[in-house]
Design an enzyme around this catalytic site. Structure first.
Site, short mmCIF file in Angstrom:
data_model
loop_
_atom_site.label_atom_id
_atom_site.label_comp_id
_atom_site.label_asym_id
_atom_site.label_seq_id
_atom_site.Cartn_x
_atom_site.Cartn_y
_atom_site.Cartn_z
N HIS A 141 0.84 -1.20 0.00
CA HIS A 141 0.00 0.00 0.00
C HIS A 141 0.87 1.26 0.00
O HIS A 141 1.98 1.26 0.56
CB HIS A 141 -0.92 0.02 1.22
CG HIS A 141 -1.99 -1.01 1.20
ND1 HIS A 141 -3.33 -0.71 1.14
CD2 HIS A 141 -1.93 -2.37 1.21
CE1 HIS A 141 -4.05 -1.82 1.12
NE2 HIS A 141 -3.21 -2.85 1.17
N HIS A 214 -6.09 -10.79 6.62
CA HIS A 214 -5.17 -11.85 6.18
C HIS A 214 -4.24 -12.18 7.35
O HIS A 214 -3.26 -11.48 7.58
CB HIS A 214 -4.40 -11.49 4.91
CG HIS A 214 -4.07 -10.04 4.74
ND1 HIS A 214 -3.44 -9.29 5.72
CD2 HIS A 214 -4.26 -9.20 3.69
CE1 HIS A 214 -3.26 -8.06 5.28
NE2 HIS A 214 -3.76 -7.98 4.06
N ASN A 217 -0.12 -11.91 7.82
CA ASN A 217 0.46 -10.94 6.89
C ASN A 217 0.18 -9.52 7.36
O ASN A 217 -0.95 -9.18 7.70
CB ASN A 217 -0.08 -11.14 5.47
CG ASN A 217 0.31 -12.48 4.90
OD1 ASN A 217 -0.53 -13.34 4.67
ND2 ASN A 217 1.60 -12.68 4.69
N ASP A 246 -1.36 -19.85 -0.50
CA ASP A 246 -0.73 -19.91 -1.82
C ASP A 246 0.72 -20.38 -1.76
O ASP A 246 1.39 -20.46 -2.79
CB ASP A 246 -0.82 -18.56 -2.53
CG ASP A 246 -0.03 -17.44 -1.83
OD1 ASP A 246 0.47 -17.68 -0.72
OD2 ASP A 246 0.07 -16.35 -2.41
N GLY A 247 1.22 -20.69 -0.56
CA GLY A 247 2.61 -21.12 -0.42
C GLY A 247 3.61 -19.99 -0.42
O GLY A 247 4.81 -20.24 -0.24
N HIS A 249 2.50 -16.40 0.85
CA HIS A 249 2.17 -15.44 1.90
C HIS A 249 2.50 -15.96 3.30
O HIS A 249 2.94 -15.19 4.16
CB HIS A 249 0.69 -15.05 1.81
CG HIS A 249 0.41 -13.98 0.81
ND1 HIS A 249 0.38 -14.22 -0.54
CD2 HIS A 249 0.15 -12.65 0.97
CE1 HIS A 249 0.11 -13.10 -1.18
NE2 HIS A 249 -0.02 -12.13 -0.28
N ASP A 272 -6.80 -12.49 -2.16
CA ASP A 272 -6.00 -11.27 -2.36
C ASP A 272 -5.60 -11.14 -3.82
O ASP A 272 -4.50 -10.69 -4.16
CB ASP A 272 -4.76 -11.30 -1.45
CG ASP A 272 -4.12 -9.93 -1.25
OD1 ASP A 272 -4.78 -8.92 -1.56
OD2 ASP A 272 -2.96 -9.87 -0.81
N GLY A 307 -0.09 -8.61 -3.49
CA GLY A 307 -1.28 -9.42 -3.70
C GLY A 307 -0.90 -10.81 -4.17
O GLY A 307 0.21 -11.30 -3.90
#
Length: 376
Positions: A141, A214, A217, A246-247, A249, A272, A307
Site C-alpha cells: 500500500h 489476512h 500478513n 498460496d505457499g 504469503h 488477495d 497481492g
C-alpha cells in the site's frame, strides 16, 4: 418454472459428502435433495461422479481479468473482475479497493452499488482495504494515501446501502467508540496492516472489530512474551480470520497450527487476487508502479509481495494438498464460513433447501467443471 436436476455426484451437505443424492433447483433456489428425482422438463446435469459444492465466496478480490479495481472503479470494471473469477468457482465476491484517495473510494462504492442494482452476478458488496492503515505494516500500500478519516468519510464508508461493506483498518489508530459506531452501522470492520499489540487488538475485538483480513500478513507476529496481533486473532474465539493459502504469503505449518487452534468455522479462505487472475497478462501496475507475476507469485521490483495470483479453486486445492485438510472442510472455508462472516449464512454457503443455487462442480482432480449463480 426453470428447473435443474444435478445427479451422479458427491454432494456436500451439512452432513458431509453424500453419494446418490439428486439436487433439484427451481427458479434459482435449491428446492430439495432426494434420491431418484424425476422432474418433467428439468435439465439434468450429470456430475460424472465429481463433487457438487457450494459456490465459493471471496472477501478480498483486488482484481481479475486484467482489471484492477483502483484503476477501473466502474460498473464495467466490477463486472469484468467478477466474470474473471467465476470460472474458478467464485459465485460471490467483495471487490476490494486498495488504499486510495477519497474520490476513488467514492467512485468504487458507487460502482459496486450500481453493479448490484443492475444484477451483476456474484457481487455481494465492497471491501475497502485502507487507507486507514499503519505505515509500519504498509505492505504494498502507498503510505501517502494513509490518513485519519473525518465524519464525512465515515459516512461515505457506510453509504453502500444494497450490499455488504467490509473495511480493513489498523484499529490502534481509532478510539473504541469509533470502531463500535462503524460496526453498529453494519460495516464489517477487520484488522489488517496493523501494528496493534495483543492488548490493542483484543480491545478492538471487544469494540466490534469482526476479524482480520489476512492472518499473519502485515500484522505484529506472535512471540513467546509478546503475542502480538497474530496471537490476539488466534486467541479470540469469536473473530474470523482470512488466510491466503498460496505457499508464498504464509508457510504451511503456521496455517495448520492456526486452523487447529481456532474454533471451527472461524477460518476462511481469501485470495488477495490481482489482475492476472483470469486475465491474459502476467504484469500489471499498482499506483502506476510495475508489478510482475511469475509462477503464481505477484511481486514488486524489489521482490515484495503485491497481492496474489491465487483463485478460490486453487485455494481449496492447496488447503487439501498442502495443509492436509479434508475436502469438505476446505470447501466450507471457501463458502459457508465466508457467508456467515458476511451475515449471509441463511442464504449462501450451503447446499440445502431454500438456499440460493450458487453451486460449483469439481472433478476428481478438484478442477472446476461448472459454476452456477442463482441456478444460471
Amino acid at each position: 418454472m426453470n428447473a435443474l436436476v444435478f445427479r451422479n455426484g458427491q454432494v456436500l451437505t451439512p452432513r458431509g459428502f453424500e453419494r446418490g443424492l439428486d439436487v433439484l433447483v427451481e427458479d434459482g433456489r435449491i428446492v430439495t435433495l432426494a434420491r431418484g428425482l424425476h422432474v418433467a422438463g428439468a435439465t439434468v446435469v450429470d456430475l460424472e461422479d465429481g463433487f457438487l459444492v457450494p459456490g465459493f465466496i471471496d472477501t478480498q478480490v483486488n482484481g481479475g481479468g486484467d482489471v484492477l479495481l483502483n484503476d477501473t472503479p466502474t460498473v464495467d470494471g466490477v463486472r469484468r473482475i467478477a466474470e474473471a473469477h467465476r470460472k474458478y468457482g467464485t459465485t460471490g465476491l467483495m471487490p476490494t479497493l486498495i488504499s486510495d484517495d477519497v474520490s476513488v473510494m467514492r467512485d468504487a462504492i458507487a460502482a459496486v452499488h450500481d453493479a448490484i442494482e443492475q444484477g451483476v452476478p456474484g457481487v455481494l458488496g465492497i471491501h475497502l482495504e485502507g487507507p486507514w492503515l499503519a505505515e509500519a505494516r504498509k505492505g504494498v500500500h502507498d503510505p501517502h494515501k494513509f490518513h485519519t478519516p473525518d465524519a464525512s468519510e465515515l459516512d461515505l464508508v457506510a453509504s453502500l446501502g444494497n450490499g455488504a461493506t467490509m473495511v480493513t483498518l489498523a484499529p490502534e489508530r481509532f478510539a473504541p467508540d469509533t470502531l463500535h459506531a462503524l460496526a453498529e452501522r453494519g460495516v464489517l470492520v477487520c484488522a489488517g496492516h496493523t501494528a496493534a499489540t495483543y492488548e490493542q487488538l483484543s480491545d478492538a475485538f471487544a469494540a466490534g472489530v469482526r476479524g482480520v483480513t489476512h492472518l499473519f500478513n502485515a500484522m505484529t507476529p506472535m512471540g513467546s512474551r509478546a503475542p502480538g496481533g497474530v496471537g490476539a486473532s488466534i486467541d479470540d474465539p469469536d473473530s474470523w480470520c482470512g488466510i491466503i493459502v498460496d505457499g508464498y504469503h504464509v508457510d504451511d505449518a503456521p496455517l495448520r497450527i492456526a486452523i487447529a487452534a481456532k474454533p471451527r468455522g472461524k477460518m476462511m479462505l481469501v485470495t488477495d487476487a490481482m489482475p492476472p487472475v483470469g486475465g491474459e497478462r502476467e504484469d500489471f501496475t499498482l499506483y502506476g508502479i510495475p508489478m510482475t507475476c511469475r509462477d503464481g507469485k505477484c511481486t514488486t521490483a524489489e521482490g515484495g509481495l503485491a497481492g496474489s495470483a491465487l483463485d478460490m479453486a486453487g485455494a481449496v486445492r492447496n488447503t487439501v494438498q498442502r495443509l492436509g485438510l479434508p475436502l469438505d472442510e476446505a470447501c466450507r472455508m471457501a463458502a459457508q464460513y465466508p457467508a456467515e462472516f458476511l451475515r449471509l449464512g441463511d442464504e449462501l454457503g450451503k447446499i440445502a433447501p431454500g438456499y440460493r443455487a450458487d453451486l460449483v462442480w469439481l472433478d476428481r482432480d478438484l478442477q472446476v467443471k461448472g459454476t452456477w449463480i442463482g441456478g444460471r
